[in-house]
Design a protein around this motif. Structure first.
Motif, PDB file in Angstrom:
ATOM      1  N   GLY A 145    -115.867 117.409 -33.731  1.00 30.92           N
ATOM      2  CA  GLY A 145    -117.182 117.455 -33.110  1.00 30.92           C
ATOM      3  C   GLY A 145    -117.884 118.782 -33.296  1.00 30.92           C
ATOM      4  O   GLY A 145    -117.397 119.818 -32.837  1.00 30.92           O
ATOM      5  N   LYS A 148    -123.287 120.728 -30.942  1.00 31.80           N
ATOM      6  CA  LYS A 148    -124.667 120.249 -30.872  1.00 31.80           C
ATOM      7  C   LYS A 148    -124.964 119.901 -29.429  1.00 31.80           C
ATOM      8  O   LYS A 148    -124.044 119.619 -28.656  1.00 31.80           O
ATOM      9  N   ASN A 151    -122.971 117.462 -27.164  1.00 27.82           N
ATOM     10  CA  ASN A 151    -121.875 116.943 -27.982  1.00 27.82           C
ATOM     11  C   ASN A 151    -120.538 117.515 -27.518  1.00 27.82           C
ATOM     12  O   ASN A 151    -120.455 118.662 -27.083  1.00 27.82           O
TER      13      ASN A 151
END
Length: 247
Positions: A145, A148, A151
């Motif tokens: 991941g 962001k 996120n």
């Protein structure tokens, strides 16, 4: 180096460093109460320590808080001691201090700063892209991941167990990243906290400041982890080789 030796050559300044080692992030009033001297005298000693980059200060509201920055001492050890005793010592150097930007999160519990010879884009990518985080993280070879907004980023240990989970809460492109910090390695019920990366380009280098907020009692050991991460990140960006822990 001269500034460091000058700063250490006084018992009052050594007492201030010892006090900050025991309890980081103290105000001038707190430090003044521990020394038998005037407020002006304590301020003069703190100025010498800041000039030597052994103390970093941060203004929050009406108060100014002070943090021990022991990394220049590590640089001194690496210069004269490590070649004889620790050939693979930490590669962190040129560490400087004074945080200029305030955040809405209040007073940080921990701060660290380093200079990395790289572009702003390169540092930003290293802090936000999962594949690069995996390349330099000192313990995890798998990161899932990208960083962001909203996120989830998970750091996975070689045995497949998650070590750390982070959620990006704020992101100012190429300058600031705020994330949660969930230390799964301490168990499923370990208190979460918050951390911030601040990037400031300065010529051929970038100054990276790491701030950690809301640390629970017993989590002071996170400081060593941050030192390892910063050293590996610096080495990765400057030489292409990360500083991984031996498995």
């Amino acid at each position: 180096m001269d500034a460091i030796f000058k700063a250490l050559n006084d018992p009052a300044r050594r007492a201030l460093l010892d006090s900050l080692r025991r309890k980081d992030g103290q105000s001038l009033t707190e430090l003044e109460e521990q020394l038998d001297m005037s407020r002006f005298g304590v301020m003069k000693h703190l100025k010498v320590l800041e000039d030597a980059h052994l103390v970093i200060s941060r203004k929050q509201g009406r108060f100014k808080y002070h943090y021990l920055n022991a990394l220049p001492l590590q640089e001194m050890l690496d210069r004269w001691v490590a070649p004889f005793l620790r050939p693979q010592a930490q590669m962190m150097s040129d560490l400087k201090a004074k945080l200029e930007r305030e955040t809405s999160m209040g007073k940080p519990d921990f701060m660290m700063q380093t200079f990395i010879r790289c572009s702003q884009d390169a540092l930003w990518d290293a802090l936000t892209k999962a594949d690069q985080m995996a390349a330099y993280h000192f313990m995890c070879n798998d990161v899932r991941g990208d960083a962001k907004p909203d996120n989830v980023t998970e750091f996975i240990l070689p045995d497949g167990n998650p070590m750390l989970r982070q959620v990006t809460t704020e992101l100012d492109p190429k300058s600031r990243i705020a994330m949660t910090f969930e230390p799964l390695f301490m168990g499923p019920n370990a208190p979460a906290s918050h951390m911030v990366y601040v990037i400031e380009p300065q010529g051929e280098t970038c100054k990276l400041t790491i701030e950690h907020y809301d640390m629970a009692p017993g989590q002071e050991g996170f400081a060593e982890g941050w030192a390892r991460l910063a050293a590996s990140l610096k080495s990765y960006l400057e030489t292409g080789t990360a500083l991984k822990m031996a498995s």
